[in-house]
Design an enzyme around this catalytic site. Structure first.
Site, PDB file in Angstrom:
ATOM      1  N   GLU A 105       0.807  -1.235   0.000  1.00  0.00           N
ATOM      2  CA  GLU A 105       0.000   0.000   0.000  1.00  0.00           C
ATOM      3  C   GLU A 105       0.837   1.283   0.000  1.00  0.00           C
ATOM      4  O   GLU A 105       0.617   2.210   0.773  1.00  0.00           O
ATOM      5  CB  GLU A 105      -0.958  -0.006   1.210  1.00  0.00           C
ATOM      6  CG  GLU A 105      -1.846  -1.234   1.250  1.00  0.00           C
ATOM      7  CD  GLU A 105      -2.741  -1.313   2.483  1.00  0.00           C
ATOM      8  OE1 GLU A 105      -2.820  -0.346   3.240  1.00  0.00           O
ATOM      9  OE2 GLU A 105      -3.360  -2.383   2.695  1.00  0.00           O
TER      10      GLU A 105
ATOM     11  N   GLU B 175      -5.972 -10.967  -1.143  1.00  0.00           N
ATOM     12  CA  GLU B 175      -6.776 -10.798   0.092  1.00  0.00           C
ATOM     13  C   GLU B 175      -8.277 -10.757  -0.213  1.00  0.00           C
ATOM     14  O   GLU B 175      -9.023  -9.977   0.305  1.00  0.00           O
ATOM     15  CB  GLU B 175      -6.363  -9.505   0.806  1.00  0.00           C
ATOM     16  CG  GLU B 175      -4.884  -9.419   1.110  1.00  0.00           C
ATOM     17  CD  GLU B 175      -4.509  -8.133   1.833  1.00  0.00           C
ATOM     18  OE1 GLU B 175      -5.398  -7.455   2.366  1.00  0.00           O
ATOM     19  OE2 GLU B 175      -3.303  -7.805   1.875  1.00  0.00           O
TER      20      GLU B 175
HETATM   21  O1  G3I Z   1      -6.074 -11.026  18.637  1.00  0.00           O
HETATM   22  C1  G3I Z   1      -4.803 -10.458  18.885  1.00  0.00           C
HETATM   23  C2  G3I Z   1      -4.478 -10.472  20.353  1.00  0.00           C
HETATM   24  O2  G3I Z   1      -4.412 -11.809  20.808  1.00  0.00           O
HETATM   25  C3  G3I Z   1      -3.172  -9.800  20.563  1.00  0.00           C
HETATM   26  O3  G3I Z   1      -2.869  -9.749  21.914  1.00  0.00           O
HETATM   27  C4  G3I Z   1      -3.228  -8.395  19.985  1.00  0.00           C
HETATM   28  C5  G3I Z   1      -1.861  -7.746  20.127  1.00  0.00           C
HETATM   29  O4  G3I Z   1      -1.905  -6.487  19.459  1.00  0.00           O
HETATM   30  O5  G3I Z   1      -3.529  -8.428  18.595  1.00  0.00           O
HETATM   31  C6  G3I Z   1      -4.754  -9.067  18.340  1.00  0.00           C
HETATM   32  O6  G3I Z   1      -4.793  -9.155  16.962  1.00  0.00           O
HETATM   33  C7  G3I Z   1      -5.461  -8.167  16.241  1.00  0.00           C
HETATM   34  C8  G3I Z   1      -5.793  -8.928  14.955  1.00  0.00           C
HETATM   35  O7  G3I Z   1      -6.209  -8.045  13.929  1.00  0.00           O
HETATM   36  C9  G3I Z   1      -6.890  -9.955  15.268  1.00  0.00           C
HETATM   37  O8  G3I Z   1      -7.373 -10.453  14.072  1.00  0.00           O
HETATM   38  C10 G3I Z   1      -4.509  -6.999  15.988  1.00  0.00           C
HETATM   39  O9  G3I Z   1      -4.389  -6.222  17.169  1.00  0.00           O
HETATM   40  C11 G3I Z   1      -5.074  -6.151  14.859  1.00  0.00           C
HETATM   41  O10 G3I Z   1      -4.149  -5.116  14.540  1.00  0.00           O
HETATM   42  C12 G3I Z   1      -5.225  -7.050  13.638  1.00  0.00           C
HETATM   43  O11 G3I Z   1      -5.735  -6.284  12.573  1.00  0.00           O
HETATM   44  C13 G3I Z   1      -5.327  -6.778  11.281  1.00  0.00           C
HETATM   45  C14 G3I Z   1      -5.047  -5.558  10.391  1.00  0.00           C
HETATM   46  O12 G3I Z   1      -4.723  -5.997   9.062  1.00  0.00           O
HETATM   47  C15 G3I Z   1      -3.864  -4.761  10.928  1.00  0.00           C
HETATM   48  O13 G3I Z   1      -2.734  -5.580  10.956  1.00  0.00           O
HETATM   49  C16 G3I Z   1      -6.458  -7.604  10.698  1.00  0.00           C
HETATM   50  O14 G3I Z   1      -6.585  -8.825  11.432  1.00  0.00           O
HETATM   51  C17 G3I Z   1      -6.153  -7.949   9.230  1.00  0.00           C
HETATM   52  O15 G3I Z   1      -7.284  -8.582   8.643  1.00  0.00           O
HETATM   53  C18 G3I Z   1      -5.819  -6.686   8.445  1.00  0.00           C
HETATM   54  O16 G3I Z   1      -5.429  -7.114   7.182  1.00  0.00           O
HETATM   55  C19 G3I Z   1      -5.072  -6.049   6.270  1.00  0.00           C
HETATM   56  C20 G3I Z   1      -3.860  -6.521   5.477  1.00  0.00           C
HETATM   57  O17 G3I Z   1      -2.789  -6.805   6.348  1.00  0.00           O
HETATM   58  C21 G3I Z   1      -3.477  -5.463   4.446  1.00  0.00           C
HETATM   59  N1  G3I Z   1      -4.616  -5.182   3.562  1.00  0.00           N
HETATM   60  C22 G3I Z   1      -5.831  -4.744   4.285  1.00  0.00           C
HETATM   61  C23 G3I Z   1      -6.232  -5.811   5.283  1.00  0.00           C
HETATM   62  C24 G3I Z   1      -7.519  -5.441   5.992  1.00  0.00           C
HETATM   63  O18 G3I Z   1      -7.328  -4.280   6.768  1.00  0.00           O
END
Ligand code: G3I
Length: 354
Positions: free
Chosen positions: A156, A267
């Site tokens: 991105e 994705e």
């Molecule tokens: O569940 C954990 C928790 O156990 C842990 O302690 C905590 C620590 O920060 O994190 C938690 O995970 C969260 C995770 O989502 C759960 O699914 C993260 O905080 C949170 O940041 C994470 O968000 C992800 C996001 O990217 C940011 O990294 C999303 O899952 C993921 O679907 C999303 O994916 C992005 C791609 O990487 C790039 N393209 C867009 C896409 C959607 O936004």
């Protein structure tokens, strides 16, 4: 529970599924990975803790996929709790799952303006940003060298509103536009065998060509300088209600392929917040978006790989980030919450069989 109604999916292979939300009934159905493989492609999905907490889900991923990618655990924030330490435990478990089940493993992502470590702003500045970037890439790519299907090296980075077409990320601000070249050359040196991908969103659904043109120009500039970029990753976070401009998408894919690049759908999912509440209607609307968009992208022979961003509605980032106004659980992926195939599965299967 609505009565059964056959959704004659009209997809290759004559798959037919009962739409009573009961177990799908496909005749001669294989797996998405098997259908993809038969047509020289790879299918997979994003994975996270669910493959450990739900053995049934882990088995489904293994049955349906040829490649997996960690949804978030390989991002800088999650592997580098402090400036001096790395914690690869979760990623090692995801890679062990992939390797023990004969699945490929994608790396996502090395250089992004989101999911940066919490200590980033206090530690990284203009004087050390390039060194921090290259040290991170060498550490992470070097650890898994030879075991990675492909890396989303930079994610991105394009902003068509900027004069140089680059989003003003911390990397662009601290290092300058050359950070992109630096990232790919460092990754290639750390793992010469990995396919190196530039990954972005808004390249398929956009009604204008601005971001497509800016992305094409970035890739042309990199390739002209011999920078090792091998593929373009189209994230494809789609929506019910998004209109597909087939001519523009076909032309863009042809331009990308004309650069000698592979195209990867990295994705894929279809948000259903604009779809009706009725499950049959909603599942049909979601499936239609999968069918039309993926069908268009897979007409291009350079499109080698398709990953959904999750396999079952048990877990989708959309439930958190794009919830339905009516509060109903989202139905955005090929399998429902009880791991039953949905019309979206048939639509993806049909597109992969083209
Ligand atoms: O569940 C954990 C928790 O156990 C842990 O302690 C905590 C620590 O920060 O994190 C938690 O995970 C969260 C995770 O989502 C759960 O699914 C993260 O905080 C949170 O940041 C994470 O968000 C992800 C996001 O990217 C940011 O990294 C999303 O899952 C993921 O679907 C999303 O994916 C992005 C791609 O990487 C790039 N393209 C867009 C896409 C959607 O936004």
């Amino acid at each position: 529970m609505l009565g059964a109604s056959l959704y004659a999916g009209a997809v290759a292979g004559g798959y037919v599924v009962a739409l009573d939300h009961g177990p799908a009934v496909e005749e001669g159905s294989g797996s998405l990975a098997g259908i993809a493989r038969k047509h020289g492609r790879v299918f997979g999905t994003a994975v996270g803790p669910l493959i450990e907490t739900s053995p049934d889900y882990g088995r489904l991923v293994t049955a349906e996929c040829g490649v997996v990618v960690p949804e978030y655990e390989l991002k800088w924030r999650h592997v580098a709790p402090t400036p001096a330490t790395y914690d690869f435990a979760a990623v090692d478990r995801r890679l062990a799952f992939a390797e023990s089940n004969g699945l490929g493993f994608r790396g996502h992502t090395l250089v992004w303006h989101e999911a940066l470590p919490r200590w980033f702003d206090e530690i990284v500045g203009t004087d050390n940003a390039a060194a921090c970037l290259t040290a991170h890439i060498r550490t992470v790519v070097g650890r898994y060298a030879g075991r990675i299907h492909s890396w989303d090296v930079v994610n991105e980075a394009v902003d068509p509103a900027e004069p140089d077409g680059l989003r003003r990320t911390p990397w662009r601000r601290l290092i300058g536009p050359d950070y992109v070249r630096l990232a790919y050359e460092t990754a290639a040196a750390a793992d010469p065998r990995a396919k190196l991908v530039y990954n972005d969103y808004g390249l398929v659904v956009s009604a204008t060509d601005a971001k497509r043109d800016a992305t094409l120009r970035l890739l042309e500039r990199l390739l002209a300088r011999g920078v090792p970029v091998h593929a373009l990753g189209l994230q494809c976070h789609l929506q019910v209600g998004t209109r597909l401009d087939e001519a523009r998408v076909r032309r863009f894919c042809a331009d990308i392929a004309g650069l000698g690049l592979e195209i990867m759908v990295t994705e894929l999912d279809v948000a259903d917040r604009r779809a009706p509440a009725d499950i049959d209607a909603r599942d049909g609307a979601v499936a239609e978006v999968y069918r039309t968009f993926l069908g268009c992208l897979l007409e291009q022979p350079a499109t080698s790989t398709v990953l959904t961003w999750g396999l079952s509605d048990i877990h989708s980032w959309l439930q958190t980030y794009q919830p339905r106004a009516d509060g109903l659980p989202c139905r955005v992926l090929p399998y429902d919450q009880r791991l039953r195939r949905k019309p979206a599965w048939n639509a993806i299967a049909g597109a992969l069989a083209l």
